[in-house]
Structures are given as structure tokens and as C-alpha cells.
Design an enzyme around this catalytic site. Structure first.
Site, PDB file in Angstrom:
ATOM      1  CD  GLU A  25       2.365  15.898   4.457  1.00 64.26           C
ATOM      2  OE1 GLU A  25       2.254  14.749   3.976  1.00 64.26           O
ATOM      3  OE2 GLU A  25       1.411  16.579   4.833  1.00 64.26           O
ATOM      4  CB  CYS A  80      -1.197  12.553   4.280  1.00 64.30           C
ATOM      5  SG  CYS A  80      -0.737  13.784   5.503  1.00 64.30           S
TER       6      CYS A  80
END
Length: 511
Positions: free
Chosen positions: A247, A281
Site C-alpha cells: 500500500e 495517503c
């Protein structure tokens, strides 16, 4: 602990890191870096402990993990205080970003485990159905290595660790050296809940320690962090055919349609680009607003961005968590100014010794600017006018990242139509970032934003090998296709083709 300095080694062997506060740069401790031999020893202990942990029933593992919710509730003030000391986050974010979703993830995954991980029969189709039965059973992979980032050190460590444990694996995980103690709380909470010491272990160290973990005898890697490090991990895993979930970074786009609720869109643009000091993010890093509503949208965003309080104490926004981010954020703002952007609010570091950067609104952004193409990870709302929604979609896709995105419109059907055209891992209507906190939703990036998924209905199973077991119903002496071949073999196969696949009614019955 956002400012990390290497200290001289006292014994000439073990490296030490000095940890300084991002709030005022005062010293808040040291970190001794685990050596590669210590990493290997931890993995060996995990390997030895794994069979006994896997031998416990799914229900027993789930009950232990669910009890960790009570530990977090009791220790929430201590967890939040540690996270705040490391990062400078406001208390609302230490609780809302870290503690609340951690409790929710524990409840959700421990509630799903019995259903998702139990062996089950799988209905067969076609000509084999009368003769065979299929069962699927889920075998733990073994030892899982987890490497987690500094922007949400508690919850981003807890979520994959808990999933791996419920699936019957043992876990060795390494939090970021920037925020090590927030991550360590995960092991403390789980041990207090009853998870054995060797079943979940925490490592202390930096990139060298992480590399040693990836190189050790583990069975899967889960990594959350930068694209550059993710590529290195992917290459290392490829050499060993080791499964990994990555990720990575994002540059999430927000599209403001001409029918959007502008009050909500403006409030969302400010909050979703600046909460956690923009260090998320999935935070909004690019805002494309349709020209017909751009003036009013910018007026509202200007007002709301100007009302944010920041700095030490009881404020809306804390410091950047890592000193390296200050250089990146400042460089992106300077580049935007040089290329014609207008800095409407903020645009500079704050006063004092802390890693504070002003809440910032940039108008007139375009794709020649680093601010619109590189991950900034700072409290910046960057606005670009577009002709219409089609141009917004084209520009949103004109990016090497593809983690998440958002569409602000009063028309939910339109939001889904636009989402279908966006090359991104997920899309949120009239909100953003919250998607990671929805455990039912598979979360993962496209393009440079990652590989694989965390969360979603198959999340627990991703930490297992799905083993199919095909059972013979009648146990005859031999199968009709076995040696020796004969004319009867050919006739049987020919009949199967003609009647099993050529007869429409029979074809439907066998499907």
C-alpha cells in the site's frame, strides 16, 4: 519522534537513533536498532510458536482478539498520549484517526473470522458434479512480516497484524523509526489481551531492519509506505516468489461538479487535504472544480482555510511529523509560485522550532507543477479550474498514482458514472479518505500506488492458502478415463461432448 538522528554506538555494534519532538525539537528518547541476527531470531521464535497458535480454533483466536478492544478502551489515553508525543497530532486526531478505527477493525475482523475462515463445501458445476465433492479449507501461511508507516502508527500497524493473527499466522512487525512507540502499543495491547509473546513480536529499527525482515524466513510481507521502498520490497519478494501486499503513495483527486453542494465541498476540500497535517495517503492533493462554480467554491475554501488554527497546544492542526516532509512541502510550494500559482492562504513554514507549516490554499495550479504531480504529504489545498467534468476526469487520470479519489455532486448516479471512468483504487462520494476505515471495502492502489488489497470481504483469506480438497463420492475401482483406453472410452467421451455440451437443456442442467 519526527526528527531522527544517528548517535554514535556505545558498544561499537548496535546502532542508536536519537528521537526529537516535531513540536519543539526537544529530545524525547533514543531507539536501539535491532540487528539482522535479532530479526532472524524473532522470526525463528515466531515460526516455533505458529503451529500452536494455528491449532487453536478460529473462535478462540477471535475471542482473544476481540478482547483487545477492551484493552484499547482502558488504555486509550496512554495510546493517544504516545502518538501525540511522537507526532504532535491534536487529541481529536489521535483518538479519531488512530483509536476509533482500531477498535472498529478489531470488532469487525474478529466477528468475520468464523465465517470467512471456516472450511466449506463449494458447489460443483457440470459433468463432475455427480461424482465429486469440493471442499475449500484455509491454511495459515506461517509467519507474516509487517512494515508500517509513521503517519498513523497505531492503526496502520494494528489492522494487518490483527488480520494475519486471526488467520492463524504469527507476526513480526516493524513500525517506522519515526514513530516507533505508537506501533509498539499494538504488541502491548495484544499481549495484554492474551496473545502469546512469540505470536506477535515488534522490531525496532529503520530501513535496514525492514530489509532484514523482508530477507528473513517469512511467508508474506505486508508493507505500507513509499513507492521507492515498495519497489525494492517487490523485487526482493519476486526473487523468492514471496507474496506481498504493498500500500504505497497517493495523489488523490477531488472533482467538484457544477451541481455540488459548495458549502460541503469547500469544507471537505479544506479538511480532507489538511487533517493529520495532510499526511494521509488518501488525503485530497488535487482539486478540480468546474469553472461555472469555481469562483464561489474558491471564496468558501479561502474563508474556511483561513479559520484553521495551527501550532502547539489546543489547535486544529499540529506539525508535520517528519523533518524531511518540510523540505518536500516547501519545495512544492516554491515551484508552484515560480510557475504562476497564487498562494491565497498560508504558504510558508510556521514560526518557532517546531515542524509547523501554515494551512495553505493554492489557486491556479496546473500539471506543470510538482504540487499537482508529485506526492506532497502536507496541509495544502491545490485548486485547478476545469471546463467540465470530462476534463476533470481526464486530468485526474493523468497521474502516475491511483490510490483513491472523490466526487462531489448531489447526484449519486453521476458520482458512480464518474467513478467508473477514474483509474483509481477507490472512489468516495462527497467525502474522501474514510474509505480505509470501511473494512468491507477492498482497499488498494493502481499504477504506482500499490499491489494487492487490504480490507474487503477476502482480507482474512489473503493471509491463508485456500486449499481445495476434491472428495470422491462413490469410490469406484477406477475412473472411466483411466488406462487402458478402449473404444468404449472414445464413445463415452464423444457422448459427453454431444449430449453434455451440445444439448441445450442438458447444458443448463449441468451449469
Amino acid at each position: 519522534m519526527a526528527i531522527v538522528r544517528t548517535l554514535p554506538s556505545a558498544d561499537g555494534d548496535r546502532r542508536r537513533l536519537a528521537l526529537d519532538s516535531p513540536v519543539d525539537r526537544r529530545s524525547i528518547g533514543e531507539l536501539e536498532v535491532d540487528r539482522s541476527d535479532e530479526v532472524n531470531a524473532a522470526v525463528a521464535r515466531a515460526r516455533a510458536a505458529q503451529p500452536a497458535w494455528a491449532a487453536r480454533s478460529i473462535g478462540e483466536r477471535a475471542d482473544i482478539l476481540r478482547s483487545a478492544v477492551g484493552v484499547i478502551v482502558r488504555r486509550r489515553a496512554e495510546i493517544a498520549a504516545t502518538v501525540r508525543e511522537e507526532t504532535g497530532k491534536p487529541e481529536a486526531e489521535a483518538l479519531g484517526v488512530e483509536v476509533v478505527p482500531a477498535c472498529d477493525f478489531l470488532n469487525y475482523w474478529s466477528g468475520r473470522a468464523r465465517k470467512d475462515l471456516r472450511a466449506h463445501a463449494q458447489k460443483l458445476h457440470g459433468y463432475l458434479r455427480p461424482f465429486k465433492k469440493l471442499f475449500i479449507q484455509y491454511q495459515p501461511l506461517g509467519v507474516v512480516g509487517v512494515i508500517t508507516p509513521w503517519n498513523a502508527p497505531f492503526v496502520l500497524s494494528l489492522n494487518p497484524v490483527v488480520q494475519a493473527l486471526l488467520a492463524g499466522n504469527t507476526v513480526v512487525f516493524k513500525p517506522s523509526e519515526v514513530t516507533p512507540r505508537g506501533g509498539e502499543w499494538v504488541a502491548r495491547v495484544l499481549h495484554e489481551a492474551g496473545v502469546p509473546e512469540d505470536v506477535v513480536q515488534v522490531l525496532r529499527g529503520d530501513g535496514e531492519t525492514g530489509a532484514a525482515l523482508v530477507a528473513s524466513e517469512i511467508d508474506k510481507v505486508c508493507f505500507t509506505g513509499s513507492v521507492a521502498t515498495g519497489r525494492k520490497i517487490a523485487a526482493a519478494c519476486a526473487e523468492r516468489l514471496l507474496p506481498c501486499t504493498l500500500e504505497l503513495g497517493g495523489k488523490d483527486a477531488m472533482i467538484v461538479c457544477d451541481d455540488a453542494d459548495l458549502e460541503r465541498a469547500a469544507a471537505g476540500a479544506v479538511y480532507l487535504s489538511m487533517f493529520n497535517t495532510g499526511q494521509v495517503c488518501m488525503s485530497v492533493e488535487r482539486i478540480y472544480v468546474v469553472d461555472s462554480v469555481a469562483d464561489e467554491f474558491i471564496r468558501l475554501v479561502t474563508q474556511k482555510a483561513g479559520e484553521i488554527t495551527y501550532g502547539p497546544g489546543d489547535t486544529d492542526m499540529g506539525p508535520l511529523f517528519w523533518d524531511r516532509q518540510m523540505d518536500i512541502v516547501t519545495r512544492h510550494i516554491e515551484d508552484a509560485k515560480e510557475k504562476g500559482a497564487q498562494i491565497v492562504v498560508g504558504g510558508a513554514p510556521g514560526d518557532g522550532d517546531g515542524l509547523y507549516f501554515q494551512p495553505t490554499l493554492v489557486v491556479g495550479a496546473h500539471h506543470d507543477m510538482q504540487l499537482m504531480t508529485e506526492e506532497t504529504f502536507g496541509p495544502i489545498a491545490a485548486v485547478m479550474r476545469v471546463r467540465d467534468e470530462d476534463e476533470a476526469i481526464r486530468l485526474a487520470n493523468e497521474c502516475k498514482y491511483g490510490l483513491s479519489g472523490s466526487v462531489f455532486t448531489k447526484d449519486a448516479a453521476k458520482a458512480r458514472r464518474i467513478a467508473a471512468q477514474l483509474t483509481t483504487g477507490s472512489v468516495v462520494h462527497n467525502d474522501a479518505a474514510v474509505i480505509y476505515g470501511v473494512p468491507e471495502a477492498p482497499f488498494g492502489g493502481r499504477k504506482d500506488s500499490g499491489l494487492g488489497h487490504v480490507n474487503g470481504t477476502d482480507a482474512l483469506r489473503s493471509f491463508t492458502h485456500a486449499q481445495p480438497v476434491l472428495i470422491d463420492r462413490w469410490q469406484p475401482k477406477r475412473e472411466s478415463i483411466w488406462y487402458p483406453y478402449s473404444e468404449k472410452t472414445i464413445q463415452s467421451l464423444d457422448g459427453l461432448i454431444r449430449y453434455g455440451f451440445g444439448n441445450r437443456l442438458l447444458r443448463r442442467l449441468l451449469s
